[in-house]
Write an enzyme that holds these catalytic residues in place. Structure first.
Site, mmCIF file in Angstrom:
data_model
loop_
_atom_site.group_PDB
_atom_site.id
_atom_site.type_symbol
_atom_site.label_atom_id
_atom_site.label_comp_id
_atom_site.label_asym_id
_atom_site.label_seq_id
_atom_site.Cartn_x
_atom_site.Cartn_y
_atom_site.Cartn_z
ATOM 1 N N ASP A 564 7.971 36.545 40.740
ATOM 2 C CA ASP A 564 7.479 35.291 41.308
ATOM 3 C C ASP A 564 6.573 35.641 42.500
ATOM 4 O O ASP A 564 6.512 36.798 42.927
ATOM 5 C CB ASP A 564 8.700 34.478 41.767
ATOM 6 N N GLU A 567 0.896 35.881 43.576
ATOM 7 C CA GLU A 567 -0.546 35.507 43.658
ATOM 8 C C GLU A 567 -1.333 36.438 44.579
ATOM 9 O O GLU A 567 -2.514 36.634 44.309
ATOM 10 C CB GLU A 567 -0.682 34.055 44.121
ATOM 11 N N ASP A 641 5.601 25.413 39.900
ATOM 12 C CA ASP A 641 6.486 24.406 40.490
ATOM 13 C C ASP A 641 6.073 22.980 40.157
ATOM 14 O O ASP A 641 5.461 22.287 40.968
ATOM 15 C CB ASP A 641 6.519 24.612 42.005
#
Ligand SMILES: *[C@@H]1O[C@H](CO)[C@@H](O)[C@H](O)[C@H]1NC(C)=O
Length: 986
Positions: A564, A567, A641
């Site tokens: 996760d 980015e 999300d």
């Protein structure tokens, strides 16, 4: 997960504050749009849009890019030339080497660089360690094949104004390179398809010297400021087109962050026109419709370009061109019977404007009505201009050729396509084991339970919270008893405290560096953190060492990983990510490689899991949030999300379809919605939709109420259990679809334009889709209280309701209403297919491994034929690469025989069977259900089964058609090996 709402700009410095904030957080808050840049706030985007406005505005615009006379040469499938950019009224030029490569696949590649000599003597502005060249490394991470040049490509025409190269299959493609100004026109069968720089928006911001402003004249007390003196001609001479906004050339501030730009302006921009194409698709990930919208304003259009800049976008908004977590710069254009596409190979921040215009030419001269042309304007902050051009003509040609270049979906383990149960967080071993037992009790199949960040000892990855997870191996074994797996989260930020992982990262200098070349420190879940540099081979090697079973204690063979925040998410960084002037391996700036970073981390984890133990030989599972072109080779993604809201459920379908046609089909959205609490009907509908996501996971925010599907209560739990079982029954067909994606990049769920490229009405449809080659046409319900839906019928085949066998007579182009009370997912079966199921409910996919199969035959409109295939392997190892698999082709022919033959024409060689294949030969076809069975079968009670050189009989039950329901026949206890040749004769 996204950072708590209040943290993105002003960072709170203690973890207590962090958890307090996350408790305060209210799910209704949408993304703070102003935390993310609009084009006008991104210097290079703004400049290029202004450039476009100027070029496209009134008056004669002459693109300042020309191919230097006599510089073009063509050899061995490659054209080389120099493009000269005129940079001032004095006619000074900058040299831009151009290469146009023609590849064996029929793909063309255009690369424009900037000549080094020009910049060699230009000092970097700061005392920066950044590399002094345009980033040219994207290819290394993205492209894995398909680069062999087409030696048969040849010059078809050449004069002083242009050169035409003929290439591609049967030499049907042409590239016309005009010199003045420089443009490229890609044609198929003599007709223009894609044009580069047709509108003159090519813009390569060349490197230049910074001209320091004259020092402020000293002001005396009370004196008026001196009138501004004109700067001497000399110092202005260079480089500044009149009127260009220079304010963000050398640094740029957004919020409280300033990006120092040691190299100054270096963006590239280009217009790419799709001639005669009204629809464009791709460039995920965006939360919007599958068919991309226009972006320069007007009714129902966006005002900002689509943005590709991987970011942790907190509670993203729908129907928006805003960037999300991952980026794939691949776009396809489609019109009736033709698809073409472009891969823009650039890893820097990128914006894409889209406009459409009717052809103004005389429609009579064209012989048809005026066509719409879509013009796209691609703008990247740095790096090379490097674009691949695909001329189709089918959507399938595009996904195949794109797959040749960037790779195809990794063949997943079978468990990975089962159902995954996740939440932030399962709090203890007891919690995990209780959920596991309750799923069993509720007869809800599932394969994987997940642990979010709270399992760690204070967010130190590779550790366990000793209080909540004292015996992870025991827990792993409990799961393994039912063939289940555990996924634990590992993120790229490493807690900045004295613990071995961070100590090693520091000692070995394996972290991302700041602009001064020192280890970069920022904030994420653990507080102060460092980030592994996935671009560094040494860092990747070290990363692999951390996953060894004796290093990451508590993990075992059934532990897999979730990446996760890659980015990367940096809570106190600009736009919640890393400063652009950070430095990576070999001193490339973060700006150059931003969109690839997440993939390097995902890849490092994938490779680490392949080497946990010598001799272990299984396919890793790693889920990623951030991705780029090529990430499909490594694992699965999810859409981040989302929210527990009906419109988010609806938005998930176009998002996943877009992933599929852009080469990364192993994708899902959080079932139930991450933020908030879904009403029970929403949760139920979401499970029904999720059962048709390629990646199927339920997930929930830490503040959301518990919502394991058995908690829903009746009738919801029973309906959800049915959706889960439907997924499990169809696993053989899903696995077959994944295999097709692995072989040639075919999407797993397919939009209408992909399956029916001639049917214009379906081009912007993105709420129904086909699954693999099964002919299953699914339209999940995504609206509250809806108990029926209209499915658009794309062809003249017969369709049957999946559950009732109700016939939808041939009705191409019509919308048929299908009942869909809460307990029903609308699914039609297109006639003419054979697909496989396993009908016995089990707790996990592993427990189904040796179960019999059911084949479903849906008889086509001709009343006598159908065909389909089935791919099976051990679901775990790489032995399939050595031929250890079963791939069958099933054919119903002449309303009389159903045969099974090897789909690839391989002759069985028992001697080469490995352990799995030997055992699998004992697995049989139990039932064959023939929907739309011929009337001539009505009197038959038995069929002949020829298998293994023996003939036996099997019973058949025939049920006549009635009240719109198709006739069907069930052949029972067929008993023929799934792996072998057989024939059923009615
Ligand atoms: C993936 O990792 C392997 C092994 O470290 C490396 O060889 C390869 O270049 C990496 N590829 C990407 C896309 O990161």
């Amino acid at each position: 997960m996204a950072p708590p709402a209040l943290l993105s700009s002003k960072w709170a410095t203690s973890l207590c504050v962090l958890s307090a904030l996350s408790a305060l957080f209210t799910p209704a808050v949408a993304v703070k749009e102003h935390d993310f840049k609009k084009c006008v706030q991104s210097g290079f985007c703004k400049r290029n849009r202004e450039f476009a406005d100027h070029a496209l505005g009134a008056g004669a615009w002459q693109s300042p890019y020309n191919v230097q006379a006599d510089s073009a040469s063509f050899k061995d499938g490659q054209l080389q030339a120099t493009v000269l950019k005129t940079i001032n009224d004095q006619g000074e030029t900058v040299r831009l080497p151009l290469t146009v490569s023609f590849l064996e696949s029929g793909t063309a590649r255009v690369t424009v660089n900037e000549e080094k000599r020009q910049r060699g003597d230009i000092e970097l502005r700061h005392d920066s360690k950044a590399r002094k060249e345009r980033y040219n490394g994207a290819e290394e991470w993205v492209i894995v094949g398909g680069l062999a040049v087409d030696k048969a490509a040849k010059i078809a025409h050449e004069d002083k104004n242009q050169i035409t190269i003929q290439y591609g299959p049967a030499s049907k493609f042409e590239a016309v390179i005009r010199f003045s100004p420089f443009t490229v026109d890609f044609k198929r069968d003599g007709k223009s398809q894609i044009k580069f720089n047709d509108k003159g928006l090519l813009n390569v911001e060349h490197w230049r010297r910074k001209i320091e402003p004259p020092p402020e004249p000293e002001k005396k007390e009370g004196e008026e400021a001196a009138p501004e003196e004109a700067a001497p001609e000399e110092s202005k001479k260079d480089e500044t087109p009149k009127g260009e906004d220079e304010s963000t050339w050398w640094d740029e501030t957004f919020g409280s962050n300033t990006d120092t730009k040691p190299r100054g302006p270096e963006a590239i921009g280009l217009d790419i026109s799709f001639v005669g194409y009204e629809h464009v698709f791709g460039i995920p990930s965006h939360a919007g419709p599958l068919a991309l919208k226009e972006t320069r304003g007007g009714e129902g259009k966006y005002t900002d370009p689509y943005r590709l800049y991987n970011a942790d976008v907190f509670e993203y908004i729908l129907d928006s061109p805003m960037t999300l977590y991952g980026a794939i710069p691949f776009m396809q254009a489609h019109r009736k019977d033709s698809s073409v596409g472009v891969l823009w190979l650039n890893a820097a921040e990128t914006w894409v404007d889209i406009t459409k215009a009717k052809d103004s030419k005389n429609p009579l001269a064209l012989g048809v009505g005026a066509k719409t042309t879509t013009t796209t304007h691609w703008i990247s902050e740095s790096g090379l201009l490097d674009a691949f051009v695909f001329l189709g003509p089918t959507p399938r040609d595009l996904t195949q050729k794109y797959g040749e270049l960037t790779g195809t979906t990794a063949m997943p383990q079978e468990f990975a396509i089962g159902y995954h149960q996740c939440r932030w967080n399962y709090n203890s071993e007891e919690d995990v084991e209780t959920v596991d037992a309750k799923m069993d009790k509720a007869k809800m199949p599932y394969d994987v339970i997940w642990l979010d960040i709270e399992y760690t000892d204070e967010k130190k990855y590779f550790t366990w919270d000793a209080h909540s997870f004292p015996h992870p191996i025991n827990m792993g074994k409990v799961l393994d008893n039912h063939g289940r797996k555990l996924v634990t989260i590992i993120d790229p930020h490493i807690k900045n405290v004295e613990y071995p992982v961070d100590q090693e990262l520091k000692a070995k200098e394996l972290g991302v560096k700041n602009k001064e070349g020192n280890l970069f420190e920022g904030w994420c879940w653990p507080g102060s953190s460092h980030w592994i540099d996935g671009f560094s081979p040494a860092a990747r090697e070290w990363w692999a060492s951390l996953f060894k079973y004796d290093k990451f204690k508590g993990t075992m063979e059934n532990t897999w990983i979730w990446n996760d925040m890659n980015e990367p998410s940096v809570f106190n960084g600009p736009e919640t990510t890393m400063p652009k002037d950070n430095l990576h391996h070999e001193n490339w700036e973060h700006r150059d490689v931003h969109n690839i970073y997440g993939m390097t981390f995902h890849n490092a984890t994938h490779h680490a899991l392949q080497s946990r133990k010598t001799g272990e030989h299984v396919r890793p599972f790693v889920l990623t949030r951030s991705f780029f072109a090529g990430s499909q080779r490594i694992g699965a993604m999810w859409t981040g999300d989302n929210q527990a809201a009906w419109d988010h459920l609806k938005a998930s379908i176009p998002m996943l379809l877009s992933q599929g046609i852009s080469g990364f089909p192993f994708s899902g959205a959080d079932v139930g919605g991450f933020f908030g609490n879904p009403e029970k009907d929403l949760l139920t509908r979401w499970y029904q939709a999720g059962a048709f996501y390629p990646f199927f996971r339920g997930h929930a925010h830490i503040d959301a109420r518990r919502r394991e599907p058995y908690l829903a209560g009746e009738p919801y739990s029973t309906i959800i259990a049915a959706a889960l079982r439907l997924r499990y029954a169809l696993l053989p067909s899903w696995y077959t679809a994944f295999h097709q994606a692995y072989v040639d990049g075919t999407p797993i769920i397919k939009p209408m334009f992909y399956t029916h490229p001639s049917e214009e009405e379906g081009f912007d449809m993105d709420d129904q889709f086909f699954v693999g080659n099964t002919g299953l046409l699914v339209k999940p319900i995504t609206d509250q209280d809806r108990v029926a839906t209209d499915i658009w019928i794309p062809d003249n085949e017969l369709y049957y309701d999946y559950f009732t066998y109700q016939i939808i007579p041939a009705s191409k182009g019509k919308r048929v209403t299908i009942d869909a009370p809460l307990e029903k997912v609308p699914i039609l079966m297109q006639g003419g297919h054979v697909f496989a199921r396993r009908d016995r409910p089990r707790r996990s996919s592993a427990l189904m491994r040796w179960d019999d199969y059911t084949l479903v035959v849906t008889v086509g409109r001709d009343g006598k034929t159908a065909e389909g295939d089935l791919y099976v392997d051990d679901g775990e190892t790489y032995d399939f690469e050595k031929g250890q698999y079963v791939h069958r082709r099933f054919v119903l022919d002449g309303a009389k025989t159903i045969t099974s033959t090897d789909a690839e024409g391989r002759a069985p060689k028992a001697a080469e069977d490995g352990e799995w294949l030997r055992k699998f030969r004992g697995v049989v076809v139990d039932k064959i259900v023939v929907v739309g069975a011929p009337a001539s079968w009505a009197s038959k009670k038995e069929v002949k089964v020829e298998a293994d050189g023996k003939t036996s009989t099997a019973k058949m039950e025939y049920t006549a058609a009635s009240g719109g329901r198709a006739a069907f026949a069930v052949i029972k206890k067929v008993g023929a090996s799934v792996a072998g040749d057989w024939k059923v004769v009615v």
